[in-house]
Design a protein around this motif. Structure first.
Motif, PDB file in Angstrom:
ATOM      1  N   LEU A 136      14.687  33.594 -57.569  1.00 57.38           N
ATOM      2  CA  LEU A 136      15.354  34.062 -58.530  1.00 57.38           C
ATOM      3  C   LEU A 136      16.927  33.860 -58.176  1.00 57.38           C
ATOM      4  O   LEU A 136      17.272  33.461 -59.235  1.00 57.38           O
TER       5      LEU A 136
ATOM      6  N   THR B 184      17.157  30.467 -60.000  1.00 55.31           N
ATOM      7  CA  THR B 184      16.882  30.467 -61.688  1.00 55.31           C
ATOM      8  C   THR B 184      18.440  31.364 -62.620  1.00 55.31           C
ATOM      9  O   THR B 184      19.214  30.501 -63.744  1.00 55.31           O
ATOM     10  N   ARG B 185      19.279  32.262 -61.591  1.00 56.01           N
ATOM     11  CA  ARG B 185      20.718  32.673 -62.267  1.00 56.01           C
ATOM     12  C   ARG B 185      21.195  31.175 -62.494  1.00 56.01           C
ATOM     13  O   ARG B 185      22.216  31.389 -62.766  1.00 56.01           O
TER      14      ARG B 185
ATOM     15  N   TRP C 232      19.762  37.292 -69.592  1.00 58.81           N
ATOM     16  CA  TRP C 232      20.428  37.723 -67.921  1.00 58.81           C
ATOM     17  C   TRP C 232      20.524  39.363 -67.993  1.00 58.81           C
ATOM     18  O   TRP C 232      20.437  39.233 -67.127  1.00 58.81           O
TER      19      TRP C 232
ATOM     20  N   GLN D  46      17.637  40.709 -67.743  1.00 57.91           N
ATOM     21  CA  GLN D  46      17.289  41.143 -66.369  1.00 57.91           C
ATOM     22  C   GLN D  46      17.999  41.641 -65.258  1.00 57.91           C
ATOM     23  O   GLN D  46      16.897  42.776 -64.394  1.00 57.91           O
ATOM     24  N   GLU D  47      19.737  41.656 -64.905  1.00 50.70           N
ATOM     25  CA  GLU D  47      19.772  43.187 -64.460  1.00 50.70           C
ATOM     26  C   GLU D  47      20.478  44.152 -64.678  1.00 50.70           C
ATOM     27  O   GLU D  47      20.178  45.172 -63.775  1.00 50.70           O
TER      28      GLU D  47
ATOM     29  N   HIS E  44      11.907  41.287 -67.096  1.00 52.52           N
ATOM     30  CA  HIS E  44      12.789  39.905 -66.085  1.00 52.52           C
ATOM     31  C   HIS E  44      11.937  39.080 -66.301  1.00 52.52           C
ATOM     32  O   HIS E  44      10.761  38.591 -66.050  1.00 52.52           O
TER      33      HIS E  44
ATOM     34  N   LEU F  90      14.125  36.618 -66.968  1.00 51.10           N
ATOM     35  CA  LEU F  90      14.647  34.649 -67.420  1.00 51.10           C
ATOM     36  C   LEU F  90      14.260  33.609 -66.281  1.00 51.10           C
ATOM     37  O   LEU F  90      14.483  32.803 -66.672  1.00 51.10           O
ATOM     38  N   ARG F  91      13.514  34.346 -65.170  1.00 50.66           N
ATOM     39  CA  ARG F  91      12.809  32.767 -64.352  1.00 50.66           C
ATOM     40  C   ARG F  91      11.520  32.211 -65.389  1.00 50.66           C
ATOM     41  O   ARG F  91      11.340  30.900 -65.481  1.00 50.66           O
TER      42      ARG F  91
END
Length: 233
Positions: free
Chosen positions: A108, A111-112, A149, A152-153, A158, A160-161
């Protein structure tokens, strides 16, 4: 200690990694000629042209402009730099970035980082883009990645990856296909491989260089899967 021999493969994370890449590959091939994949194909062209630009800058050249066209073509205007490095950087660079995205998706944090770097690259290119197809592509993917994103946060979505992994797989597959279509199956005298053959002292024509670059790009794809499994082991 890294499990380079992949002993006792595969655990849950490794199975999910392989299964996701397999599903993405099937989906991409099934939708290959549909409009749904056009934005992701154009991202591959974007990374191709960006790789030319980076090679130019790293060899002390000047990038004068970039274009990505709706017909999946593109061009980067450069001045100076080392031409025999700039020419292969497009095809091989886009394959390399595909590998980077695939490997970044295994964690993760990475990924970010990959998503953040990609957004920064899109913003930079937005200011040197010379046509609205490229500008629109940059703006569209900046907004798309920003939304993913935020989800995701702040939510339980979830993904994003998986978005980064999809871009990596798409980029790797399209790079190999693009090399075959542009350099091997048909001989285009203005292609990067033909120009490279003219300045390289090696006794290879453009098609031969296309085959070599294609094998290297396929090796990037295979290597990214292997290294991904090692990272997840």
């Amino acid at each position: 200690m890294a499990n380079w021999e992949l002993k006792h493969c595969c655990d849950h994370d490794q199975v999910v990694f392989i299964a996701t890449i397999s599903v993405f590959t099937v989906v991409i091939l099934a939708l290959w000629r549909t409009i749904l994949l056009t934005p992701f194909k154009l991202i591959t062209v974007f990374l191709h042209e960006t790789s030319h630009a980076l090679a130019c800058k790293l060899t002390c050249g000047q990038v004068e402009g970039m274009e990505v066209h709706a017909n999946e073509g593109g061009v980067t205007q450069t001045r100076g730099g080392i031409y025999w490095i700039i020419l292969p950087a497009g095809y091989l660079g886009s394959s390399f970035w595909g590998m980077v995205f695939i490997l970044a998706s295994t964690n993760l944090l990475t990924t970010r980082i990959a998503a953040g770097c990609f957004i920064v690259a899109l913003i930079i290119v937005l200011f040197v883009a010379e046509n609205w197809t490229l500008r629109g592509l940059c703006i569209g993917f900046i907004i798309f990645l920003a939304i993913v994103w935020v989800l995701q946060e702040t939510t339980k979505v979830h993904i994003l990856r998986y978005v980064i992994l999809f871009i990596g797989v798409m980029n790797s597959l399209f790079s190999v296909y693009d090399i075959y279509d542009d350099l091997i199956s048909r001989r285009v005298h203005s292609s990067d491989a033909e120009k490279f053959a003219e300045i390289c002292p090696c006794p290879c024509n453009g098609v031969a260089w296309g085959v070599i670059w294609g094998l290297i790009s396929f090796a990037f794809l295979c290597g990214s899967i292997y290294l991904g499994l090692v990272i997840l082991s």
